[in-house]
Design a protein around this motif. Structure first.
Motif, short mmCIF file in Angstrom:
data_model
loop_
_atom_site.label_atom_id
_atom_site.label_comp_id
_atom_site.label_asym_id
_atom_site.label_seq_id
_atom_site.Cartn_x
_atom_site.Cartn_y
_atom_site.Cartn_z
N ALA A 138 0.85 -1.19 0.00
CA ALA A 138 0.00 0.00 0.00
C ALA A 138 0.89 1.24 0.00
CB ALA A 138 -0.90 0.01 1.24
N ILE A 139 0.37 2.29 -0.58
CA ILE A 139 1.10 3.56 -0.62
C ILE A 139 0.29 4.59 0.14
CG2 ILE A 139 2.05 5.38 -2.09
CD1 ILE A 139 2.35 3.24 -4.28
N TYR A 140 0.89 5.05 1.25
CA TYR A 140 0.22 6.07 2.04
C TYR A 140 0.66 7.42 1.50
CZ TYR A 140 -2.06 8.33 5.90
OH TYR A 140 -2.92 9.10 6.63
N ARG A 170 3.35 -4.08 3.23
CA ARG A 170 4.57 -3.30 3.03
C ARG A 170 4.07 -1.93 2.59
NH1 ARG A 170 6.65 -6.69 -1.50
NH2 ARG A 170 4.51 -7.40 -1.39
N VAL A 171 4.38 -0.91 3.37
CA VAL A 171 3.80 0.41 3.15
C VAL A 171 4.86 1.39 2.67
CG1 VAL A 171 2.49 2.31 4.15
CG2 VAL A 171 2.14 -0.03 5.00
N ILE A 188 9.22 3.37 12.56
CA ILE A 188 8.19 2.72 11.74
C ILE A 188 8.87 1.95 10.62
CG2 ILE A 188 6.13 3.06 10.31
CD1 ILE A 188 5.65 5.69 11.74
N ASP A 189 8.38 0.74 10.37
CA ASP A 189 8.99 -0.13 9.37
C ASP A 189 8.48 0.23 7.97
OD1 ASP A 189 10.39 -2.18 8.21
OD2 ASP A 189 9.04 -3.76 8.91
N VAL A 190 8.91 1.41 7.50
CA VAL A 190 8.49 1.89 6.17
C VAL A 190 9.14 1.02 5.10
CG1 VAL A 190 8.67 3.81 4.55
CG2 VAL A 190 8.13 4.26 6.96
N PHE A 191 8.38 0.66 4.07
CA PHE A 191 8.91 -0.18 3.00
C PHE A 191 9.73 0.63 2.01
CE2 PHE A 191 8.24 -2.39 -1.17
CZ PHE A 191 9.03 -3.50 -0.89
N ALA A 192 9.17 1.76 1.58
CA ALA A 192 9.90 2.62 0.64
C ALA A 192 9.49 4.07 0.86
CB ALA A 192 9.62 2.20 -0.80
#
Lengths: 221, 221
Positions: A138-140, A170-171, A188-192
């Protein structure tokens, strides 16, 4: 590509092909993921995806179509030109997302993924449906226009990102990011991290990409 | 253009420019509104809009961008190539819609309009916000993928269309329409019927457009 650290994604949101390709050429080797942005796709079409694939055969290429309908067709059109990932807007129906996912996996196999772009109102119940059909990215998104209107990243945004990560997504995060704002996401475990102008409009885009990577390593390394 | 009757809009949702232009050339003079479809815009860019404007200087040209962000830029890019109307997805933020509206009116003046495309979940409260910022066109959409998954027009859909009309929207409807399904909407003040393959993939596309117009006149004339 660095493992375990959040990735760095550059978004090419230019209105012409020459500008987008020029920007890509300056930072393509220094980022992990290269995004054919929506503005540019709507201006020049998926030829942009094909050029990026040819220039960067080993990078992840994302077609940010924000697909709302005809998911199978749009995914096919972008996958055959080399897109690994494609975005669907959160208000797309489940059948649209399923069709897109099936289509991109048909062509890109395990490499093919769909990412859901979160805009406006959406619910965690919907998010669970996306997981249930096999979409785990997902893209926040802080809207560019919302940022221009004075809104910015706040605690509410960060809590939503955390919750999505806990659900199993995976955000990726995007919207007005620069090297200074990365620390907001510490813990925070940000993906990208997705940056557009924050990188491409910097005085020295390559240097900017390197500084993003260094700051990511400093915080998450 | 016929007055008071619902308009007929053809959607060009082909994946190549030659196919889209060929389809336009067959029916362009017989419809009221010509739509550069999302699938095609994502494939070939806004050159499609420019060609349609050149071919049909007196028709309404819609750029179906389903814009979710960067409304000002996307509207500018399409308006300068001749688009009168542009679509925003319902999950776009209010600032995005406002930016798009301002931008298209800057270039196309009174002719410039934004249409909100209704996908997934949306609320009448949101719809009222769109009216409040000066957007009075909405597109009620049966998703192509939902149709393929077996869903179709039902009482719930028709009630929503009526409610939007009562709120003050000009409501276009689209999704799996053909000459036979028009009568489902009898008694509803539909603004435009949007057909894609129902017209362009007919054995005789021009004849199909004429039959749509005849049936519209029979029911609403």
């Amino acid at each position: 590509m660095t493992k375990n650290l959040p990735y760095l994604q550059v978004a090419l949101d230019h209105s012409t092909l020459p500008e987008a390709i020029k920007a890509a050429s300056l930072v393509g080797h220094d980022v992990d993921i290269i995004e054919a942005g929506t503005v540019c796709l709507l201006q020049v079409g998926s030829e942009l995806v094909e050029i990026l694939r040819k220039l960067y055969p080993n990078k992840i290429i994302v077609a940010d179509t924000k697909c709302a309908d005809a998911g199978g067709t749009v995914a096919h059109n972008n996958a055959i030109r080399g897109a690994d990932w494609m975005t669907c807007i959160c208000s797309a129906t489940i059948p649209t997302m399923q069709a897109a996912l099936k289509s991109i996996k048909n062509i890109r196999e395990d490499r093919g993924e769909i990412q859901v772009e979160l805009y406006g109102d959406w619910t965690y119940e919907q998010a669970q449906q996306w997981l249930d059909i096999g979409i785990s990215q997902a893209i926040y998104h802080q809207s560019r226009d919302a940022l221009l209107a004075g809104e910015s990243w706040g605690t509410k945004d960060l809590e939503r990102v955390k919750k999505l990560v806990e659900m199993g997504f995976r955000v990726s995060v995007t919207g007005g990011l620069n090297v200074e704002t990365l620390k907001l996401f510490e813990g925070i475990d940000v993906f990208a991290f997705i940056a557009g102008r924050g990188i491409t409009e910097a005085e020295n885009p390559r240097q900017s990409a390197i500084e993003f990577k260094q700051e990511i390593k400093r915080i998450w390394g």
